[in-house]
Design an enzyme around this catalytic site. Structure first.
Site, PDB file in Angstrom:
ATOM      1  N   THR A 175       0.776  -1.248   0.000  1.00 34.49           N
ATOM      2  CA  THR A 175       0.000   0.000   0.000  1.00 34.49           C
ATOM      3  C   THR A 175       0.809   1.300   0.000  1.00 34.49           C
ATOM      4  OG1 THR A 175      -1.832  -1.092   1.051  1.00 34.49           O
ATOM      5  CG2 THR A 175      -1.751   1.283   1.315  1.00 34.49           C
TER       6      THR A 175
ATOM      7  N   ARG B  85      -1.670   6.394   5.617  1.00 27.61           N
ATOM      8  CA  ARG B  85      -0.690   6.423   4.530  1.00 27.61           C
ATOM      9  C   ARG B  85      -1.335   6.666   3.168  1.00 27.61           C
ATOM     10  NH1 ARG B  85      -0.978   1.225   6.697  1.00 27.61           N
ATOM     11  NH2 ARG B  85      -1.485  -0.505   5.305  1.00 27.61           N
TER      12      ARG B  85
HETATM   13 ZN   LIG Z   1      -3.030  -4.870   1.878  1.00 29.95          ZN
END
Ligand SMILES: [Zn+2]
Length: 488
Positions: free
Chosen positions: A73, A155
């Site tokens: 991610t 994030r």
């Molecule tokens: Zn993930």
């Protein structure tokens, strides 16, 4: 006199015509763990105004791949918006080590939460070393553009918004509402406090692993659009929205079944509603939107095996522990030799190795040999010597793009196809991502709106092409670590 007047008028017209043309708003929508094939796996069930509208009106790059490993991610979000790779952005994972110290990508002890008292708001983009699309837009417009990031995951809001963003908002699970940090502001704007009053959950409720999380994200994005009057001023603004619930649901329930189905149908509805609001507030054709994903996701190994497909859970953390134990015996030491494993990347404990009077290179060579003994390990890669190893070129390039000397680890395990870094238990129902393979690295990429003609291409394109494409359309400089190319 008349001549002068006409000349002045002509000059005025020329000046007016010479003005740079840009959309009123750039909207990035990044769907966490959205495999490219979800566009088609659920196609027949999508409505006409959501993902189908994107495909029908927009321009789809059908062969967009992620050019680095690991496909996770924080790296995905930073690479989309910087047009760059971990080797240059400094975002080497969600969690990684910097000189032997474990860090979370956005954790920043120098800032405080705004909107709650918990640690979940102590976040900033301080570990991101590169500029983003939003940063370059700001520079190009003398910081008149507004840039805002919204997501449930910190994030996924912070890294897309960049360093000079006006705000990033993310979900504090312990508080049950959106927060920000003192990196951006001293207190939440009144509209966010009002939004939180009307849109909170019980403290601790896991909205991230729920369809509700998708709707909550778009509601917040719509509130930001309206209250910050994005796309209403004289300069181009930017709104970066990331959908995080799709990832949490994928991890828990994998790529098939009711949960995944339901969250993508919810996403389809919420995107339809979001684009309706954009049409109303900013105007059809006035905004430039792109949709992509930070990474894909592998199928559950038990699902694969039940259909005779080769697959399994490699359990890299267990393997790393066993190898550490074996190496300790081999080197006759009780010192910790392997610091950790993350997405099949092995971090040696350099300090501990040296304190034990051993040589890092010798421990690394021994570790490489040990990892090679395991079934379903195709390659054990020494990060210092990738170019010299006999690894297929496309994979080798992705390894190099995902490595940094200070932040990147020592060895990387490349497993056989279908072997993911997850549990190998027969009752394991979830999945993960992080590998080089198409399951994890083939992502959707669709542009729609301002100056976009309908169409599609199957030519290879890269995640790192998104930022330079947007920047080229806006006639602004591409981000300062950009390695991609403009698609149009
Ligand atoms: Zn993930």
């Amino acid at each position: 006199m008349k001549k002068i007047f006409i000349l002045a008028l002509l000059t005025l017209c020329m000046v007016a015509n010479a003005q740079i043309k840009r959309p009123k708003l750039v909207v990035g929508v990044v769907v966490d763990q959205m495999r490219w094939d979800y566009l088609y796996y659920y196609y027949n069930e999508y409505g006409n105004d959501g993902l189908k509208r994107l495909l029908d009106e927009g321009y789809s790059c059908q062969n967009t791949m992620i050019p680095y490993i690991p496909t996770v991610t924080a790296i995905g979000h930073s690479s989309i918006y910087t047009g760059s790779v971990p080797a240059m952005t400094g975002i080497l994972g969600n969690d990684f080590f910097i000189k032997g110290k474990a860090v979370y990508c956005c954790q920043d002890d120098d800032v405080k939460s705004v909107g709650s008292d918990s640690k979940e708001g102590q976040m900033s983009p301080h570990r991101l070393l590169a500029s983003t699309i939003g940063d370059e837009l700001k520079i190009a417009t003398n910081f008149k553009s507004k840039v805002i990031g919204v997501a449930l995951k910190d994030r996924a809001a912070i890294l897309p918004a960049g360093h000079s963003a006006d705000a990033a908002y993310w979900w504090d699970t312990s508080a049950g509402h959106f927060v920000s940090s003192t990196f951006y502001m001293k207190e939440l704007p009144k509209w966010v406090t009002d939004f939180n009053k009307q849109n909170s959950t019980k403290p601790g409720f896991d909205i991230k692993t729920s369809d509700q999380g998708v709707t909550m994200t778009f509601k917040m994005a719509e509130a930001a659009l309206e209250n910050e009057r994005l796309g209403q001023g004289s300069t181009t603004d930017m709104l970066a929205v990331s959908v995080s619930s799709t990832d949490a649901i994928g991890h828990a329930y994998s790529t098939r079944g009711k949960e995944n189905h339901d969250v993508y149908l919810q996403l389809d509805k919420d995107i339809a509603q979001f684009m309706k609001v954009l049409d109303e507030k900013v105007g059809k054709g006035n905004y430039l939107l792109f949709l992509s994903a930070d990474h894909g996701g592998s199928h559950n190994p038990n699902f694969m095996r039940s259909h005779r497909l080769p697959a399994g859970g490699f359990e890299g953390w267990n393997v790393a522990k066993s190898v550490n134990d074996t190496l300790q015996k081999q080197f006759k030491t009780t010192a910790r030799l392997i610091l950790g494993e993350n997405s099949l990347r092995i971090f040696l404990d350099h300090e501990s190795i040296e304190n034990a009077g051993l040589k890092v290179d010798e421990v690394k060579a021994a570790a490489k040999k040990e990892f090679e003994k395991y079934d379903n390990v195709a390659f054990v890669v020494d990060y210092d010597n990738v170019a010299a190893q006999s690894i297929p070129q496309p994979i080798r390039e992705r390894i190099i793009n995902g490595y940094s000397r200070e932040r990147g680890g020592d060895l990387l395990l490349i497993t056989n196809p279908g072997w993911i870094d997850a549990s190998n238990a027969t009752n394991y129902k979830g999945t993960t991502h992080g590998l080089w393979n198409p399951d994890d690295s083939h992502i959707p990429l669709i542009f729609m709106g301002w100056n976009i003609n309908h169409g599609e291409t199957s030519k290879p394109t890269s995640m790192t092409d998104i930022a330079p494409t947007i920047c080229s359309m806006l006639h602004i400089q591409m981000p300062n670590a950009c390695v991609g190319n403009s698609i149009f």
